[in-house]
Design a protein around this motif. Sequence first.
Motif, PDB file in Angstrom:
ATOM      1  N   ALA A  63     -40.819  63.718 -64.681  1.00 30.26           N
ATOM      2  CA  ALA A  63     -42.119  64.312 -64.865  1.00 30.26           C
ATOM      3  C   ALA A  63     -41.921  65.325 -65.760  1.00 30.26           C
ATOM      4  N   ALA A  64     -40.944  66.062 -66.081  1.00 29.68           N
ATOM      5  CA  ALA A  64     -40.665  67.115 -67.280  1.00 29.68           C
ATOM      6  C   ALA A  64     -40.627  66.650 -68.720  1.00 29.68           C
ATOM      7  N   ALA A  65     -40.559  65.140 -68.864  1.00 25.89           N
ATOM      8  CA  ALA A  65     -40.723  64.589 -70.061  1.00 25.89           C
ATOM      9  C   ALA A  65     -41.937  64.887 -70.846  1.00 25.89           C
ATOM     10  N   ALA A  66     -43.058  65.006 -69.780  1.00 28.63           N
ATOM     11  CA  ALA A  66     -44.247  64.991 -70.556  1.00 28.63           C
ATOM     12  C   ALA A  66     -44.361  66.421 -71.376  1.00 28.63           C
ATOM     13  N   TYR A  67     -43.601  67.507 -71.013  1.00 30.32           N
ATOM     14  CA  TYR A  67     -43.858  68.559 -71.778  1.00 30.32           C
ATOM     15  C   TYR A  67     -43.336  68.404 -73.208  1.00 30.32           C
ATOM     16  N   GLN A  68     -42.156  67.446 -73.391  1.00 33.08           N
ATOM     17  CA  GLN A  68     -41.877  67.441 -74.657  1.00 33.08           C
ATOM     18  C   GLN A  68     -41.006  68.412 -75.184  1.00 33.08           C
ATOM     19  N   THR A  69     -40.232  69.300 -74.384  1.00 36.29           N
ATOM     20  CA  THR A  69     -39.557  70.421 -74.786  1.00 36.29           C
ATOM     21  C   THR A  69     -38.122  70.540 -73.958  1.00 36.29           C
ATOM     22  N   TRP A  70     -37.171  71.244 -74.346  1.00 34.88           N
ATOM     23  CA  TRP A  70     -35.798  71.130 -73.633  1.00 34.88           C
ATOM     24  C   TRP A  70     -35.749  71.939 -72.563  1.00 34.88           C
ATOM     25  N   ALA A  71     -36.628  73.219 -72.396  1.00 32.79           N
ATOM     26  CA  ALA A  71     -36.201  74.106 -71.438  1.00 32.79           C
ATOM     27  C   ALA A  71     -36.490  73.668 -69.993  1.00 32.79           C
ATOM     28  N   PRO A  72     -37.406  72.740 -69.478  1.00 41.32           N
ATOM     29  CA  PRO A  72     -37.334  72.331 -68.132  1.00 41.32           C
ATOM     30  C   PRO A  72     -36.023  71.504 -67.671  1.00 41.32           C
ATOM     31  N   PHE A  73     -35.620  70.842 -68.638  1.00 41.07           N
ATOM     32  CA  PHE A  73     -34.436  70.129 -68.332  1.00 41.07           C
ATOM     33  C   PHE A  73     -33.220  70.825 -68.136  1.00 41.07           C
ATOM     34  N   LEU A  74     -33.196  71.830 -68.689  1.00 40.04           N
ATOM     35  CA  LEU A  74     -32.044  73.117 -68.704  1.00 40.04           C
ATOM     36  C   LEU A  74     -32.207  73.721 -67.271  1.00 40.04           C
ATOM     37  N   VAL A  75     -33.408  73.779 -67.091  1.00 42.85           N
ATOM     38  CA  VAL A  75     -33.601  74.360 -65.621  1.00 42.85           C
ATOM     39  C   VAL A  75     -33.559  73.776 -64.525  1.00 42.85           C
ATOM     40  N   ALA A  76     -33.830  72.395 -64.694  1.00 46.94           N
ATOM     41  CA  ALA A  76     -33.479  71.286 -63.454  1.00 46.94           C
ATOM     42  C   ALA A  76     -32.082  71.233 -63.309  1.00 46.94           C
ATOM     43  N   ILE A  77     -31.199  71.159 -64.364  1.00 46.83           N
ATOM     44  CA  ILE A  77     -29.744  70.838 -64.100  1.00 46.83           C
ATOM     45  C   ILE A  77     -28.996  72.102 -63.639  1.00 46.83           C
ATOM     46  N   GLY A  78     -29.362  73.479 -64.206  1.00 49.39           N
ATOM     47  CA  GLY A  78     -28.951  74.737 -63.511  1.00 49.39           C
ATOM     48  C   GLY A  78     -29.409  74.955 -62.178  1.00 49.39           C
ATOM     49  N   VAL A 120     -32.247  60.660 -71.266  1.00 49.18           N
ATOM     50  CA  VAL A 120     -33.246  59.451 -71.217  1.00 49.18           C
ATOM     51  C   VAL A 120     -34.589  60.021 -71.525  1.00 49.18           C
ATOM     52  N   GLY A 121     -34.989  61.243 -70.855  1.00 48.22           N
ATOM     53  CA  GLY A 121     -36.367  61.847 -70.859  1.00 48.22           C
ATOM     54  C   GLY A 121     -36.402  62.217 -72.279  1.00 48.22           C
ATOM     55  N   VAL A 122     -35.298  63.211 -72.871  1.00 49.66           N
ATOM     56  CA  VAL A 122     -35.405  63.557 -74.156  1.00 49.66           C
ATOM     57  C   VAL A 122     -35.479  62.479 -75.202  1.00 49.66           C
ATOM     58  N   ALA A 123     -34.539  61.410 -75.062  1.00 50.21           N
ATOM     59  CA  ALA A 123     -35.020  60.261 -75.981  1.00 50.21           C
ATOM     60  C   ALA A 123     -36.325  59.788 -75.861  1.00 50.21           C
ATOM     61  N   SER A 124     -36.889  59.690 -74.815  1.00 48.84           N
ATOM     62  CA  SER A 124     -37.908  58.940 -74.618  1.00 48.84           C
ATOM     63  C   SER A 124     -39.177  59.793 -75.406  1.00 48.84           C
ATOM     64  N   TRP A 125     -39.253  61.292 -74.884  1.00 53.35           N
ATOM     65  CA  TRP A 125     -40.118  61.874 -75.780  1.00 53.35           C
ATOM     66  C   TRP A 125     -39.917  62.169 -77.161  1.00 53.35           C
ATOM     67  N   ARG A 126     -38.480  61.963 -77.698  1.00 53.61           N
ATOM     68  CA  ARG A 126     -38.250  62.125 -79.273  1.00 53.61           C
ATOM     69  C   ARG A 126     -38.830  60.821 -79.821  1.00 53.61           C
ATOM     70  N   ALA A 127     -38.490  59.570 -79.075  1.00 54.45           N
ATOM     71  CA  ALA A 127     -39.059  58.477 -79.564  1.00 54.45           C
ATOM     72  C   ALA A 127     -40.470  58.361 -79.759  1.00 54.45           C
ATOM     73  N   ASP A 128     -41.335  58.977 -78.658  1.00 56.33           N
ATOM     74  CA  ASP A 128     -42.685  59.181 -78.547  1.00 56.33           C
ATOM     75  C   ASP A 128     -43.310  60.019 -79.792  1.00 56.33           C
ATOM     76  N   GLU A 129     -42.426  60.934 -80.183  1.00 57.75           N
ATOM     77  CA  GLU A 129     -42.991  61.870 -81.236  1.00 57.75           C
ATOM     78  C   GLU A 129     -42.875  61.226 -82.575  1.00 57.75           C
ATOM     79  N   LEU A 130     -41.801  60.252 -82.786  1.00 60.86           N
ATOM     80  CA  LEU A 130     -41.737  59.575 -83.901  1.00 60.86           C
ATOM     81  C   LEU A 130     -42.704  58.506 -84.096  1.00 60.86           C
ATOM     82  N   VAL A 131     -43.200  57.838 -82.867  1.00 62.13           N
ATOM     83  CA  VAL A 131     -44.305  56.990 -83.114  1.00 62.13           C
ATOM     84  C   VAL A 131     -45.515  57.526 -83.394  1.00 62.13           C
ATOM     85  N   ARG A 132     -45.718  58.707 -82.780  1.00 63.12           N
ATOM     86  CA  ARG A 132     -46.879  59.488 -83.189  1.00 63.12           C
ATOM     87  C   ARG A 132     -47.051  59.975 -84.254  1.00 63.12           C
TER      88      ARG A 132
END
Length: 525
Positions: free
Chosen positions: A70-85, A129-141
């Motif tokens: 779900a965090a991939a929707a924000y398209q930023t690194w911060a929530p992924f770091l919070v989740a892992i920590g 995977v989420g980061v790659a997904s939103w980066r690909a989405d950004e490139l497509v957009r």
Amino acid sequence: MVHAVLDCLPIAVAASAGSLASLRIGTWRWGREAASCAVMLALMIASAVAVHLAGGLIEAHFLFFIAVGAAAAYQTWAPFLVAIGFVLVHHGLLASVSGHAIFNHPAAQQRPWLWALIHGALLAAAAAVGVASWRADELVRARLDRLGARSRLILGTVTDGIVALDAEGRVLEANPAALRLLTTGPLGLASIKGRELSELVHGYDHGRSTAAGRVTSAHRASTCRAGTRTPVEITVALVHDDERVRAVVTLRDLSSAARAEDAERALLEVAEREQAQREDVAALMTAVRPPTLCVPGLQLAVAYEPAASAPAGGDLYDWLLLPSGEVLIVVVDAMGRGTGATREALAVTSTVRTLAVAGVELGDLVDRAGSVVEVTHPELMATVLIAVLDPGTGRLRLAGGGHPPAILVGTGGAREVAAHGRGVGYPEPGSVAITEVVLAPGESLVLYTDGLLEGTRDIDAGLRELAGTAAGMARAPVQEFAQRLLTEVSTCAREDDDCLALVIRRSPVARDSDPPHSLAGAAAP
């Protein structure tokens, strides 16, 4: 109840913090990151509570991966770091205190930090995977944005109107050119979107245009905007691969084409009138020039070209066989353009001719002509060069009135022959002195007007080029000689001034071995 409150309170606090941070996205630089981190923290706590309630059931741990997705929707690194920590600290620390509440298998309960690292690593992989997904989405957009911007640019610069229609012929989209044809006022597309095109374009029938199932041929119609009808040409192209757009209509504004046709018709009429005027002027110029002069032992030729800006001008010549047997040649350059200048130049040549036949001396011709013309044409100003040539002896006398010097051309080169004086219409007109030379057999004398020199401001350079060009044509036929002066002298100002070149040549002495040679020749434009 207390346990439930303690479990849900951090979730509510984190969710509330995420909502408050979201409201400040526009004013706080880190609002988006703070909101995503707070929401991720709430999701992590909710997943941890579910794992706790399930007694550390491994299937409950899947909720952490769902939250990361779900965090991939924000398209930023911060929530992924919070989740892992959060997973590392939560699994490692709490499992060390009460392992059964976090993990339900003995290996993890015995070594909680190792399995916390394993879960953190797996979560990091899911985050990647989420980061790659939103980066690909950004490139497509970004690519779609560029494509859309390019399409809008193209459609915005096309001069033809383009309208997209649905299956019922209602307007879906229109480019700026179509809006200019179909609408008035500030609403633009909003004022016509959803309306049938047949209401906006008189002569358009959607059913008939789309019945063929292919691109229809262009036909005429008209738009009505603010009470003004604009003729248009309609072309309809059907679309088969789009759910909404079923036809694209091109509207070509024919009002400019109609104006262009009218302008072209008017230009053709003007061109025809100008051509008729030029033909009349050419006939007039031919009429005012003297007839061919045939004198044994002399060859005469003249070339004339009017300025591009006027079909006639003040450059005129005259030649006449005097009662004494000598030949009178006059070249006049009257100021001005058009037939008015031609009339004034003709007045000078006629006056000089009459005075010469009456027996006025050569040195007095310019003075006497000035006195006569001052009465008949008080505004006239003209330069004049008068030559009197004895065909038998080659004796040549020149009287000038402000005119450029003649050019004497022989096999040895070319030189200037000047005759000084003031022109007709100038203060105290007349010749200063008579210049006398001998024109030997085979030599040529070139008389001309200043149009041959005015292509440059350096008159001396123009005279040198004219003399050099003339010297190179010493043996050329006289008519070719005269014509080439107008085409090969680069200082000739044909665009702004008319140009005249007159060539007089004494025929070479015929030898017994020479073939018969014509003793007279002339050509007039």
